[in-house]
Design a protein around this motif. Structure first.
Motif, PDB file in Angstrom:
ATOM      1  N   ILE A   7       0.852  -1.187   0.000  1.00  0.00           N
ATOM      2  CA  ILE A   7       0.000   0.000   0.000  1.00  0.00           C
ATOM      3  C   ILE A   7       0.891   1.241   0.000  1.00  0.00           C
ATOM      4  O   ILE A   7       1.852   1.312   0.770  1.00  0.00           O
ATOM      5  CB  ILE A   7      -0.925   0.032   1.242  1.00  0.00           C
ATOM      6  N   ARG A   8       0.560   2.192  -0.851  1.00  0.00           N
ATOM      7  CA  ARG A   8       1.324   3.436  -0.938  1.00  0.00           C
ATOM      8  C   ARG A   8       0.397   4.558  -1.368  1.00  0.00           C
ATOM      9  O   ARG A   8      -0.724   4.317  -1.835  1.00  0.00           O
ATOM     10  CB  ARG A   8       2.485   3.288  -1.913  1.00  0.00           C
ATOM     11  N   GLU A  57      -0.788  -2.563  -4.559  1.00  0.00           N
ATOM     12  CA  GLU A  57      -0.091  -3.292  -5.621  1.00  0.00           C
ATOM     13  C   GLU A  57       0.118  -4.735  -5.185  1.00  0.00           C
ATOM     14  O   GLU A  57       0.407  -5.000  -4.018  1.00  0.00           O
ATOM     15  CB  GLU A  57       1.287  -2.678  -5.893  1.00  0.00           C
ATOM     16  N   LEU A  58      -0.042  -5.638  -6.133  1.00  0.00           N
ATOM     17  CA  LEU A  58       0.316  -7.044  -5.956  1.00  0.00           C
ATOM     18  C   LEU A  58       1.263  -7.382  -7.093  1.00  0.00           C
ATOM     19  O   LEU A  58       0.930  -7.139  -8.264  1.00  0.00           O
ATOM     20  CB  LEU A  58      -0.915  -7.952  -6.025  1.00  0.00           C
ATOM     21  N   ASP A  59       2.413  -7.902  -6.756  1.00  0.00           N
ATOM     22  CA  ASP A  59       3.419  -8.240  -7.766  1.00  0.00           C
ATOM     23  C   ASP A  59       3.688  -7.072  -8.709  1.00  0.00           C
ATOM     24  O   ASP A  59       3.790  -7.249  -9.927  1.00  0.00           O
ATOM     25  CB  ASP A  59       2.987  -9.478  -8.567  1.00  0.00           C
ATOM     26  N   GLY A  60       3.734  -5.857  -8.144  1.00  0.00           N
ATOM     27  CA  GLY A  60       4.058  -4.671  -8.927  1.00  0.00           C
ATOM     28  C   GLY A  60       2.928  -4.148  -9.790  1.00  0.00           C
ATOM     29  O   GLY A  60       3.103  -3.185 -10.537  1.00  0.00           O
ATOM     30  N   ARG A  61       1.758  -4.741  -9.708  1.00  0.00           N
ATOM     31  CA  ARG A  61       0.603  -4.322 -10.503  1.00  0.00           C
ATOM     32  C   ARG A  61      -0.422  -3.626  -9.622  1.00  0.00           C
ATOM     33  O   ARG A  61      -0.747  -4.116  -8.546  1.00  0.00           O
ATOM     34  CB  ARG A  61      -0.031  -5.556 -11.155  1.00  0.00           C
ATOM     35  N   LEU A  62      -0.941  -2.497 -10.082  1.00  0.00           N
ATOM     36  CA  LEU A  62      -1.945  -1.750  -9.324  1.00  0.00           C
ATOM     37  C   LEU A  62      -3.262  -2.527  -9.368  1.00  0.00           C
ATOM     38  O   LEU A  62      -3.784  -2.781 -10.454  1.00  0.00           O
ATOM     39  CB  LEU A  62      -2.105  -0.360  -9.942  1.00  0.00           C
ATOM     40  N   VAL A  63      -3.773  -2.909  -8.175  1.00  0.00           N
ATOM     41  CA  VAL A  63      -4.985  -3.742  -8.119  1.00  0.00           C
ATOM     42  C   VAL A  63      -6.085  -3.159  -7.236  1.00  0.00           C
ATOM     43  O   VAL A  63      -7.115  -3.793  -7.045  1.00  0.00           O
ATOM     44  CB  VAL A  63      -4.666  -5.189  -7.652  1.00  0.00           C
ATOM     45  N   GLY A  64      -5.891  -1.948  -6.725  1.00  0.00           N
ATOM     46  CA  GLY A  64      -6.936  -1.348  -5.909  1.00  0.00           C
ATOM     47  C   GLY A  64      -6.578   0.057  -5.498  1.00  0.00           C
ATOM     48  O   GLY A  64      -5.417   0.464  -5.577  1.00  0.00           O
ATOM     49  N   GLY A  85     -14.254   6.650  -2.316  1.00  0.00           N
ATOM     50  CA  GLY A  85     -14.045   5.769  -3.455  1.00  0.00           C
ATOM     51  C   GLY A  85     -13.215   4.593  -2.991  1.00  0.00           C
ATOM     52  O   GLY A  85     -12.280   4.768  -2.204  1.00  0.00           O
ATOM     53  N   PHE A  86     -13.571   3.385  -3.440  1.00  0.00           N
ATOM     54  CA  PHE A  86     -12.886   2.192  -2.955  1.00  0.00           C
ATOM     55  C   PHE A  86     -13.115   1.093  -3.984  1.00  0.00           C
ATOM     56  O   PHE A  86     -14.253   0.685  -4.209  1.00  0.00           O
ATOM     57  CB  PHE A  86     -13.474   1.813  -1.597  1.00  0.00           C
ATOM     58  N   VAL A  87     -12.027   0.634  -4.624  1.00  0.00           N
ATOM     59  CA  VAL A  87     -12.136  -0.358  -5.684  1.00  0.00           C
ATOM     60  C   VAL A  87     -11.016  -1.383  -5.548  1.00  0.00           C
ATOM     61  O   VAL A  87      -9.870  -1.018  -5.266  1.00  0.00           O
ATOM     62  CB  VAL A  87     -12.047   0.331  -7.071  1.00  0.00           C
ATOM     63  N   VAL A  88     -11.361  -2.646  -5.755  1.00  0.00           N
ATOM     64  CA  VAL A  88     -10.368  -3.724  -5.828  1.00  0.00           C
ATOM     65  C   VAL A  88     -10.631  -4.479  -7.128  1.00  0.00           C
ATOM     66  O   VAL A  88     -11.776  -4.828  -7.427  1.00  0.00           O
ATOM     67  CB  VAL A  88     -10.464  -4.672  -4.610  1.00  0.00           C
ATOM     68  N   ALA A  89      -9.571  -4.728  -7.892  1.00  0.00           N
ATOM     69  CA  ALA A  89      -9.693  -5.475  -9.144  1.00  0.00           C
ATOM     70  C   ALA A  89     -10.295  -6.846  -8.880  1.00  0.00           C
ATOM     71  O   ALA A  89      -9.994  -7.476  -7.863  1.00  0.00           O
ATOM     72  CB  ALA A  89      -8.325  -5.615  -9.801  1.00  0.00           C
ATOM     73  N   GLU A  90     -11.129  -7.290  -9.798  1.00  0.00           N
ATOM     74  CA  GLU A  90     -11.821  -8.584  -9.657  1.00  0.00           C
ATOM     75  C   GLU A  90     -10.843  -9.717  -9.334  1.00  0.00           C
ATOM     76  O   GLU A  90     -11.070 -10.507  -8.419  1.00  0.00           O
ATOM     77  CB  GLU A  90     -12.567  -8.896 -10.960  1.00  0.00           C
ATOM     78  N   GLU A  91      -9.724  -9.778 -10.047  1.00  0.00           N
ATOM     79  CA  GLU A  91      -8.782 -10.891  -9.863  1.00  0.00           C
ATOM     80  C   GLU A  91      -8.011 -10.818  -8.549  1.00  0.00           C
ATOM     81  O   GLU A  91      -7.385 -11.800  -8.152  1.00  0.00           O
ATOM     82  CB  GLU A  91      -7.792 -10.970 -11.039  1.00  0.00           C
ATOM     83  N   ARG A  93      -9.576  -9.833  -5.604  1.00  0.00           N
ATOM     84  CA  ARG A  93     -10.517  -9.939  -4.475  1.00  0.00           C
ATOM     85  C   ARG A  93     -10.260 -11.223  -3.709  1.00  0.00           C
ATOM     86  O   ARG A  93      -9.939 -12.250  -4.286  1.00  0.00           O
ATOM     87  CB  ARG A  93     -11.955  -9.852  -4.972  1.00  0.00           C
ATOM     88  N   GLY A  94     -10.352 -11.125  -2.386  1.00  0.00           N
ATOM     89  CA  GLY A  94     -10.095 -12.281  -1.536  1.00  0.00           C
ATOM     90  C   GLY A  94      -8.633 -12.440  -1.160  1.00  0.00           C
ATOM     91  O   GLY A  94      -8.280 -13.363  -0.436  1.00  0.00           O
ATOM     92  N   ALA A  95      -7.783 -11.517  -1.640  1.00  0.00           N
ATOM     93  CA  ALA A  95      -6.348 -11.605  -1.361  1.00  0.00           C
ATOM     94  C   ALA A  95      -5.910 -10.635  -0.265  1.00  0.00           C
ATOM     95  O   ALA A  95      -4.719 -10.420  -0.077  1.00  0.00           O
ATOM     96  CB  ALA A  95      -5.551 -11.339  -2.646  1.00  0.00           C
ATOM     97  N   GLY A  96      -6.872 -10.024   0.430  1.00  0.00           N
ATOM     98  CA  GLY A  96      -6.531  -9.101   1.515  1.00  0.00           C
ATOM     99  C   GLY A  96      -6.287  -7.671   1.078  1.00  0.00           C
ATOM    100  O   GLY A  96      -5.899  -6.831   1.890  1.00  0.00           O
ATOM    101  N   VAL A  97      -6.524  -7.369  -0.186  1.00  0.00           N
ATOM    102  CA  VAL A  97      -6.272  -6.025  -0.715  1.00  0.00           C
ATOM    103  C   VAL A  97      -7.209  -4.998  -0.083  1.00  0.00           C
ATOM    104  O   VAL A  97      -6.774  -3.944   0.389  1.00  0.00           O
ATOM    105  CB  VAL A  97      -6.403  -6.008  -2.257  1.00  0.00           C
ATOM    106  N   GLY A  98      -8.499  -5.292  -0.068  1.00  0.00           N
ATOM    107  CA  GLY A  98      -9.468  -4.361   0.511  1.00  0.00           C
ATOM    108  C   GLY A  98      -9.202  -4.101   1.980  1.00  0.00           C
ATOM    109  O   GLY A  98      -9.227  -2.957   2.439  1.00  0.00           O
ATOM    110  N   ARG A  99      -8.927  -5.154   2.718  1.00  0.00           N
ATOM    111  CA  ARG A  99      -8.646  -5.019   4.156  1.00  0.00           C
ATOM    112  C   ARG A  99      -7.388  -4.177   4.373  1.00  0.00           C
ATOM    113  O   ARG A  99      -7.350  -3.296   5.230  1.00  0.00           O
ATOM    114  CB  ARG A  99      -8.489  -6.408   4.788  1.00  0.00           C
TER     115      ARG A  99
END
Length: 163
Positions: A7-8, A57-64, A85-91, A93-99
């Protein structure tokens, strides 16, 4: 995917990726504005720039992302931050990004001197409501049938928590 999201604070260079993410995740599950159509508006605006966004970011890719701001411009309300505003990429979700984004937003709000954090969520968005509740948010008000989405009247649920 890596174990934990990074997170940054957003940068100007993130604008295109954030705009794409916003368009790719558009759904009446969480959006009340119509689906964006070309030509697309810039993601950043006069009101909200990179400093107002936390990105994941997950693996250097912006996902939320999470947009954190003031609910009103009033000085008497300056102790409150609102998730706008709050968005997490579909792929992702469930990986702890939103939390992770929610926890980072709480820390940032505290750093800014806030005493409360609030948000609005559509009544039919059970996954988001469950996440918010698990992070200490409680329902503080419901505006019944506030939005007509896909032919259904949907509640606007106000949630908040003390910091």
């Amino acid at each position: 995917m890596s174990a934990a999201p990074r997170i940054r604070t957003a940068t100007l260079a993130d604008e295109d990726a954030l705009g794409r993410l916003d368009r790719d995740t558009w759904s009446t599950l969480h959006a009340v504005a119509p689906r964006p159509q070309p030509p697309y508006e810039p993601f950043y605006s006069e009101r909200f720039g990179p400093r107002d966004h936390l990105v994941a970011e997950l693996d250097g890719r912006l996902v939320g992302y999470l947009r954190l701001g003031f609910p009103t411009p009033l000085a008497c309300n300056a102790h409150v931050r609102q998730i706008l505003g709050f968005v997490v990429a579909e792929e992702a979700r469930g990986a702890g990004v939103g939390r992770a984004l929610l926890r980072a937003a709480r820390e940032e709000a505290v750093r800014q001197g806030a005493r409360r954090i609030t948000l609005r969520v559509l009544g039919h968005n059970a996954p988001a409501r469950g996440l918010y509740e698990s992070e200490g948010f409680v329902v503080e008000g419901i505006m019944p049938g506030e939005f007509l989405l896909d032919g259904e009247y949907v509640d606007d649920v106000l949630m908040g928590r003390t910091l």
